[in-house]
Design an enzyme around this catalytic site. Structure first.
Site, short mmCIF file in Angstrom:
data_model
loop_
_atom_site.label_atom_id
_atom_site.label_comp_id
_atom_site.label_asym_id
_atom_site.label_seq_id
_atom_site.Cartn_x
_atom_site.Cartn_y
_atom_site.Cartn_z
N ARG A 54 8.02 10.34 -1.53
CA ARG A 54 6.91 9.76 -1.29
C ARG A 54 8.11 8.81 -0.76
O ARG A 54 9.48 8.56 -1.34
CB ARG A 54 6.91 8.99 -2.87
CG ARG A 54 7.28 9.51 -3.84
CD ARG A 54 7.94 9.32 -4.16
NE ARG A 54 7.94 7.46 -4.71
CZ ARG A 54 9.07 6.32 -4.26
NH1 ARG A 54 10.51 7.41 -4.54
NH2 ARG A 54 9.34 5.63 -3.87
N GLY A 55 7.76 7.50 -0.53
CA GLY A 55 8.23 6.04 -0.62
C GLY A 55 8.14 5.88 1.38
O GLY A 55 7.97 7.03 2.35
N ALA A 56 7.16 4.57 1.35
CA ALA A 56 7.00 4.45 2.72
C ALA A 56 8.23 5.56 4.31
O ALA A 56 7.38 5.90 5.21
CB ALA A 56 7.25 3.59 3.26
N ARG A 94 -1.56 9.97 3.49
CA ARG A 94 -1.32 9.09 2.47
C ARG A 94 -2.37 7.76 3.55
O ARG A 94 -1.68 7.65 4.37
CB ARG A 94 -0.53 8.76 1.90
CG ARG A 94 -0.06 10.05 0.31
CD ARG A 94 1.26 9.57 -0.35
NE ARG A 94 0.49 8.36 -0.77
CZ ARG A 94 1.71 7.51 -1.94
NH1 ARG A 94 3.55 7.85 -1.62
NH2 ARG A 94 1.57 6.64 -2.62
N ASP A 243 5.04 -1.65 1.79
CA ASP A 243 4.20 -0.01 2.55
C ASP A 243 3.45 -0.57 3.39
O ASP A 243 3.09 0.12 4.25
CB ASP A 243 3.44 0.58 2.14
CG ASP A 243 3.81 1.68 0.36
OD1 ASP A 243 4.39 0.88 -0.52
OD2 ASP A 243 4.08 2.55 0.93
N ASN A 253 2.15 -3.35 -1.50
CA ASN A 253 3.26 -2.42 -2.20
C ASN A 253 3.19 -2.20 -3.00
O ASN A 253 2.09 -2.54 -3.60
CB ASN A 253 4.89 -3.25 -2.14
CG ASN A 253 5.82 -2.48 -2.30
OD1 ASN A 253 6.17 -2.12 -1.95
ND2 ASN A 253 6.42 -2.74 -3.56
O1 MRU Z 1 3.43 5.59 -3.38
P1 MRU Z 1 4.86 5.69 -3.22
O2 MRU Z 1 5.98 5.93 -4.08
O3 MRU Z 1 4.66 6.60 -2.05
O4 MRU Z 1 5.26 3.17 -3.16
C1 MRU Z 1 6.60 3.20 -3.24
C2 MRU Z 1 6.83 2.17 -2.59
O5 MRU Z 1 5.14 1.29 -2.39
C3 MRU Z 1 7.90 1.61 -2.43
O6 MRU Z 1 7.88 -0.16 -2.81
C4 MRU Z 1 7.91 0.89 -0.48
O7 MRU Z 1 7.22 2.50 -0.42
C5 MRU Z 1 8.76 0.85 -0.34
S1 MRU Z 1 10.04 2.24 -0.37
C6 MRU Z 1 11.50 2.05 0.63
#
Ligand code: MRU
Length: 351
Positions: A54-56, A94, A243, A253
């Protein structure tokens, strides 16, 4: 088949080695460190949807390798259609992080370029996935340098962060957490206030763990302690990732970021959003057009196997929100720093 080994990195959530992909399973961290083998685009899409990764930026990188896996498996003259179908499936995993679509469009361009060939362009696809991965890591270092220079300008302080934006969420180092890492290395940060980040606990489980690995002083709080900390003057900067960033500077985000930005403005705390250029979506006029993912009610109604809400209760579980540009002091991307972000300054920097 080309072998691409990811440089050694203490926290390496996405590992490609000798034609196989392994993902560090973020659902079970920090309790267990398990690597999940991924063998097809379908597997990769499921791993993204289930939050193994996870994480963009990390989602985009994993999806790119998912396309390579599918190319390795594809046979027959219709390989082009098979890969396009795989890309569509990965794109449905996603909806909010635009980095996923950014990475898939690059993979799609490679497929189109080779469409008249007899076999899928495995080597070219692997080169593209590897370069998306490596570029994210090197861009993160630039973000770290630029963000830490801003902190230096305002003076040594403690900072607050939300969700997880570190090595686990990217190709390495991190975006917001990368700035914090870089600033810590320069002696600019006294401590990091980590919000637990309900309901999936990315802050408690992942950010707190990453900071502990590097012995960066971190304090974990419930999300709702933010105003108290800000009112006590304990926070110099709120530093978060993104995101998707619309053309006018509105930022999608992790849920709670909007509330934190409102609280920060009330208390005179500066807000820094840190994201690579691949997180901008200039096709969207404003944050109102950004799709917001909602996830399973069980994330709220249960803690593990234990029910913490009455059965049958209606649940609203959006996992992102939109922070209006007006609440953001600065956006840091690898092209530079955008102070008081708005349409014109964003367009100029990204041109
Ligand atoms: O649902 P997630 O854990 O994928 O959400 C992640 C976030 O909201 C982060 O802040 C965003 O993706 C930036 S990651 C460098």
């Amino acid at each position: 088949m080309t072998t691409m080994t990811i440089d050694s990195n203490p926290i390496d959530p996405i590992r490609w080695c000798d034609g196989s992909l392994e993902l560090l399973d973020q659902r079970v961290l920090p309790e267990r460190h398990e690597l999940l083998p991924v063998t097809s685009a379908n597997d990769a899409a499921k791993a993204i949807g289930d939050m193994v990764v996870r994480g963009a930026p990390a989602i985009g990188i994993a999806a790119a390798y998912g396309v390579v896996l599918e190319a390795q498996r594809s046979t027959g003259a219709d390989w082009h259609d098979q890969l396009k179908e795989a890309i569509e499936h990965l794109g449905a995993s996603r909806p909010t992080a635009v980095n996923l679509f950014w990475a898939l469009s690059r993979m799609s361009a490679v497929i189109d370029e080779h469409r008249h060939e007899l076999h899928p362009p495995v080597t070219a696809l692997l080169e593209m996935a590897g370069s998306i991965h490596a570029r994210d890591r090197s861009d993160n270092l630039t973000l770290g340098r630029l963000g830490s220079e801003l902190i230096a300008r305002h003076g040594r302080c403690s900072v607050m962060t939300h969700c997880n934006t570190g090595a686990l969420a990217t190709g390495g180092h991190g975006t917001a957490l990368g700035v914090i890492r870089s600033a810590w290395a320069k002696g600019l940060i006294t401590r990091v206030h980590v919000n637990e980040t309900r309901p999936w606990l990315q802050g408690a489980r992942l950010t707190a763990w990453e900071l502990q690995q590097e012995e960066i002083p971190a304090v974990l709080s419930v999300d709702s302690a933010a105003s108290l900390l800000m009112a006590r003057g304990e926070i110099g900067w709120l530093i978060v990732g993104a995101d998707r960033i619309a053309a006018n500077g509105d930022v999608a985000n992790k849920i709670g970021t909007y509330a934190l930005a409102v609280q920060a403005r009330h208390h005179g705390v500066k807000v820094m959003v840190v994201a690579p250029v691949s997180t901008f979506d200039l096709s969207l006029e404003s944050g109102a057009a950004i799709p917001i993912e909602t996830r399973d009610a069980r994330e709220l109604t249960h803690q593990g196997e234990r029910a913490v809400a009455p059965e049958g209760i209606e649940v609203f579980n959006p996992v992102f929100d939109i922070t209006p540009a007006a609440l953001i002091d600065v956006i840091v991307c690898e092209h530079g720093v955008i102070e008081t972000p708005e349409r014109g300054s964003i367009a100029r920097l990204l041109a």
